[in-house]
Design a protein around this motif. Structure first.
Motif, PDB file in Angstrom:
ATOM      1  N   GLY A   1       4.248   5.541  -5.544  1.00  0.00           N
ATOM      2  CA  GLY A   1       4.274   5.501  -7.003  1.00  0.00           C
ATOM      3  C   GLY A   1       3.333   6.524  -7.617  1.00  0.00           C
ATOM      4  N   PHE A   2       2.184   6.743  -6.968  1.00  0.00           N
ATOM      5  CA  PHE A   2       1.236   7.754  -7.451  1.00  0.00           C
ATOM      6  C   PHE A   2       1.858   9.146  -7.385  1.00  0.00           C
ATOM      7  CE2 PHE A   2      -2.080  10.889  -6.435  1.00  0.00           C
ATOM      8  CZ  PHE A   2      -2.848  10.798  -7.596  1.00  0.00           C
TER       9      PHE A   2
ATOM     10  N   GLY B   1       0.815  -1.212   0.000  1.00  0.00           N
ATOM     11  CA  GLY B   1       0.000   0.000   0.000  1.00  0.00           C
ATOM     12  C   GLY B   1       0.841   1.251   0.000  1.00  0.00           C
ATOM     13  N   SER B   2       1.927   1.234   0.762  1.00  0.00           N
ATOM     14  CA  SER B   2       2.812   2.398   0.840  1.00  0.00           C
ATOM     15  C   SER B   2       3.495   2.656  -0.498  1.00  0.00           C
ATOM     16  CB  SER B   2       3.861   2.172   1.927  1.00  0.00           C
ATOM     17  OG  SER B   2       3.253   1.863   3.167  1.00  0.00           O
TER      18      SER B   2
ATOM     19  N   GLY C   1       8.909  10.402 -19.089  1.00  0.00           N
ATOM     20  CA  GLY C   1       9.657   9.282 -18.545  1.00  0.00           C
ATOM     21  C   GLY C   1       9.381   9.078 -17.067  1.00  0.00           C
ATOM     22  N   ILE C   2       9.383  10.169 -16.290  1.00  0.00           N
ATOM     23  CA  ILE C   2       9.120  10.069 -14.850  1.00  0.00           C
ATOM     24  C   ILE C   2       7.680   9.614 -14.611  1.00  0.00           C
ATOM     25  CG2 ILE C   2       8.962  11.384 -12.706  1.00  0.00           C
ATOM     26  CD1 ILE C   2      11.820  10.806 -13.645  1.00  0.00           C
ATOM     27  N   MET C   3       6.733  10.085 -15.432  1.00  0.00           N
ATOM     28  CA  MET C   3       5.332   9.675 -15.270  1.00  0.00           C
ATOM     29  C   MET C   3       5.170   8.177 -15.487  1.00  0.00           C
ATOM     30  SD  MET C   3       1.932  11.028 -17.302  1.00  0.00           S
ATOM     31  CE  MET C   3       2.418  10.215 -18.835  1.00  0.00           C
ATOM     32  N   ILE C   4       5.797   7.645 -16.548  1.00  0.00           N
ATOM     33  CA  ILE C   4       5.707   6.216 -16.825  1.00  0.00           C
ATOM     34  C   ILE C   4       6.369   5.413 -15.709  1.00  0.00           C
ATOM     35  CG2 ILE C   4       6.477   4.383 -18.378  1.00  0.00           C
ATOM     36  CD1 ILE C   4       4.122   5.918 -19.456  1.00  0.00           C
ATOM     37  N   GLU C   5       7.506   5.893 -15.220  1.00  0.00           N
ATOM     38  CA  GLU C   5       8.164   5.208 -14.099  1.00  0.00           C
ATOM     39  C   GLU C   5       7.244   5.140 -12.890  1.00  0.00           C
ATOM     40  OE1 GLU C   5      11.972   6.395 -12.790  1.00  0.00           O
ATOM     41  OE2 GLU C   5      12.962   6.094 -14.729  1.00  0.00           O
TER      42      GLU C   5
ATOM     43  N   LEU D   1       2.124  -0.120 -10.215  1.00  0.00           N
ATOM     44  CA  LEU D   1       1.776  -1.491 -10.591  1.00  0.00           C
ATOM     45  C   LEU D   1       2.708  -2.492  -9.915  1.00  0.00           C
ATOM     46  CD1 LEU D   1       0.040  -3.372 -12.287  1.00  0.00           C
ATOM     47  CD2 LEU D   1       1.592  -2.977 -14.217  1.00  0.00           C
ATOM     48  N   SER D   2       3.989  -2.140  -9.819  1.00  0.00           N
ATOM     49  CA  SER D   2       4.954  -3.008  -9.153  1.00  0.00           C
ATOM     50  C   SER D   2       4.587  -3.195  -7.683  1.00  0.00           C
ATOM     51  CB  SER D   2       6.362  -2.424  -9.284  1.00  0.00           C
ATOM     52  OG  SER D   2       7.320  -3.224  -8.644  1.00  0.00           O
TER      53      SER D   2
END
Length: 630
Positions: free
Chosen positions: A207-208, A201-202, A402-406, A412-413
């Motif tokens: 990631g968001f 969850g963290s 690039g940062i947005m996709i990461e 997702l990871s």
């Protein structure tokens, strides 16, 4: 050379990245201009004088693409294995082999997904996205500072309750599939799953935030304050602390490790000026010998294969110890053969496979620290990759994308339960400098290979069985080259300036000194508030965070011009994107960063308000007409 009637190539002239070029000559003797005679001139291109054999937009032959993709994948495999094992250590599952196998499959699968997305939808530089080691350091520090993190069961006090496996894990992923395992310290599967869920969850939330930085264009704003003098110390401190895990591979057998390094160095450095004779056959020209730098393109892969075979011979001859307690045992080719036997044929990682997400404040802070370091790491990698690939520095929209996709892939990871985000791997950028193959298609193929690794368990386990010293030697070569690339970013700064010398030296030294002091004390911060002390102890023990803060603070408060700080060289204006690039300095232009959208959309005024997409000023019909004409 060019003529009025057509284009004719001569031997030694570079007309493209192919070994055989067909030339067509038009005869204008016919009044209607319909008569053509075709000439085919065959020549061998002088590859040794080229800084790149295949550029970013080039498409190598399918066999070259697959082999280069496999090479890049093998180079990164050890990194995935190390991070996955460290995550298992952080969640107290270091002795649960079944859980570690599942975690590794999830890591490989997500690395493939992220690499594919980055090269197709992200910044579109040839980059490999793998398990981010930046997230492991704070997780391990969190486990160290929390004395109850690896107790037998989660405490019921303070609103935290144990997590029964029968109700929290997916029906397809239960204790029976992992082995209802309890180690010598009574660490149950319930406790391991509970720890994973807290991180899940963290990590999704972190990631968001990561994705939001790119989506809103805040990364572009950050680039006004973050330059080479901030990013180079950050990456240097990461390299310093990577030495420890790498030594664990190399020290298994120093001789084999140095053999791996030596073979690679001889192939791509000492023999760089020589082309290898390679027999080829085509239906039109038959059998012939061409000269091609095969040994340089596949230097690291050749070194891995040769030394893997060497380990096989030494194992068969009984020259390597068979004592499993001896460190040299991991140099044997059969040391981890059990992984191949135990891994299932098929496995498919999916979000929620470890059950519903939990949340931990300490874990979230750890992930946010790692996110900050990961963003700076990725920005530095973007510019380093552009330098190696001989293309202009990435514009803001490309960095934002690039940062947005990461960030999205990190979400997702986290949902899949990897325990880490994904980030750019600098070692693979170093491999581009070795092989001279910068094609985006190679890295797309690498992403597909990793997805297959994650799904076909036994196939990936075969590569995990590579002897440790062979992997260690390959990592030394890979990261050694990339470390040189990172340091070369200081070229755009004025390193004869006392200001810059002081900032670089202080940030590195303080970044090493403070965490070293923190490790000597069980509780380096003591204010009387247990949670605050725990969080602050974790922060001051993180070398990347300490060094980054010092470097960024000094670089933005000590007076200095943009040119002196090197920030001017990293800033790309709209005029720069529209201008013609210097082809003596760059192989390709800003078109390598264009996203996969119709070109006409880029001329829409709406693009001005979307920070992760390019906006091209001018009349769309005129511009597109010029493109077609050219």
């Amino acid at each position: 050379m060019s003529t009025e009637n057509g284009t004719i190539g001569s031997q030694g002239e570079v007309n493209g990245d192919v070994m055989l070029t067909h030339f067509r000559k038009k005869d204008d003797d016919d009044a209607n201009g319909e008569v053509e005679t075709e000439e085919t001139q065959v020549y061998i291109e002088n590859y040794k004088d080229k800084l790149l054999i295949y550029g970013i937009n080039d498409s190598p032959p399918i066999h070259v693409t697959i082999i280069c993709a496999l090479q890049q994948g093998l180079l990164s495999l050890s990194g995935q294995l190390i991070v996955s094992l460290l995550v298992a250590e952080a969640v107290c599952a270091s002795k649960n082999d079944a859980f570690k196998a599942r975690l590794l499959s999830s890591t490989l699968f997500m690395s493939g997904i992220t690499t594919f997305c980055m090269n197709i939808f992200g910044i579109r530089l040839p980059l490999f996205q793998g398990a981010a080691s930046e997230y492991v350091i704070p997780l391990l520090l969190m486990a160290d500072t929390d004395q109850t993190f690896c107790t037998s069961e989660p405490s019921k006090e303070g609103g935290q309750s144990p997590v029964p496996a029968t109700t929290t894990m997916s029906p397809n992923f239960t204790n029976s599939s992992l082995g209802n395992y309890t180690n010598n310290d009574e660490i149950t599967m319930d406790r391991i799953i509970y720890n994973v869920q807290m991180i899940q969850g963290s990590l999704v939330l972190a990631g968001f935030v990561h994705a939001l930085l790119g989506f809103t264009g805040l990364i572009g704003v950050m680039l006004r304050f973050v330059g080479p003098l901030t990013i180079v110390p950050t990456l240097t401190l990461i390299f310093i602390f990577i030495v420890g895990p790498v030594i664990k591979f190399v020290e298994v057998n120093w001789g084999i490790a140095f053999s791996t390094i030596a073979v690679a160095v001889i192939l791509f450095l000492y023999l760089a000026k020589y082309n290898m004779p390679v027999p080829v056959w085509t239906p039109s020209l038959g059998f012939r010998i061409i000269r091609y730098p095969l040994h340089q393109v596949f230097a690291i892969l050749i070194s891995i294969v040769l030394n893997w075979l060497l380990c096989g011979v030494l194992t068969y001859a009984g020259l390597l110890t068979d004592d499993k307690k001896n460190i040299g045992y991991n140099a044997r080719t059969d040391a981890r053969i059990q992984i191949v036997r135990d891994n299932p044929w098929l496995t498919f990682p999916y979000p929620g496979q470890f059950g519903p997400f939990g949340f931990s404040g300490a874990a979230f802070i750890s992930c946010m620290i790692a996110t900050l370091i990961s963003v700076l790491d990725s920005i530095g990698d973007y510019y380093a990759c552009a330098r190696v690939c001989r293309v202009p520095a990435p514009p803001k929209h490309a960095v934002n994308r690039g940062i947005m996709i990461e960030g999205l892939c990190s979400m997702l990871s986290g949902a899949v339960g990897c325990g880490h985000a994904t980030s750019t791997y600098g070692g693979n950028i170093g491999a581009i400098g070795v092989t001279k193959v910068a094609s985006r298609h190679v890295f797309i193929a690498t992403g597909v290979i990793y997805i297959l690794f994650g799904i076909f368990g036994k196939f990936s386990a075969l590569f995990i069985s590579i002897p440790y010293p062979v992997l260690g030697g390959a990592i030394v070569v890979m990261f050694g080259i990339f470390f040189g690339v990172v340091i070369s970013n200081l070229e755009v700064t004025n390193m004869s300036s006392p200001r810059n010398i002081a900032i670089f030296g202080l940030s590195i030294f303080i970044g090493l000194a403070v965490p070293t002091w923190a490790k000597k004390h069980k509780s380096p911060v003591q204010t009387g508030h247990a949670m605050f002390d725990k969080i602050m102890s974790m922060l001051v023990g993180n070398p990347n965070l300490v060094g980054t803060i010092i470097a960024c603070f000094l670089d933005n408060t000590v007076p200095g011009t943009a040119e002196e700080r090197g920030i001017a060289a990293w800033q790309v204006s709209e005029e720069d994107e529209r201008a013609d690039v210097d082809r003596t300095e760059f192989n390709e232009g800003y078109e390598v960063y264009d996203p996969l959208i119709p070109r006409s959309i880029m001329y829409s005024k709406l693009m001005k308000y979307i920070p992760f997409l390019p906006y091209k000023r001018g009349n769309v019909e005129k511009e597109l007409g010029n493109v077609k004409t050219s």
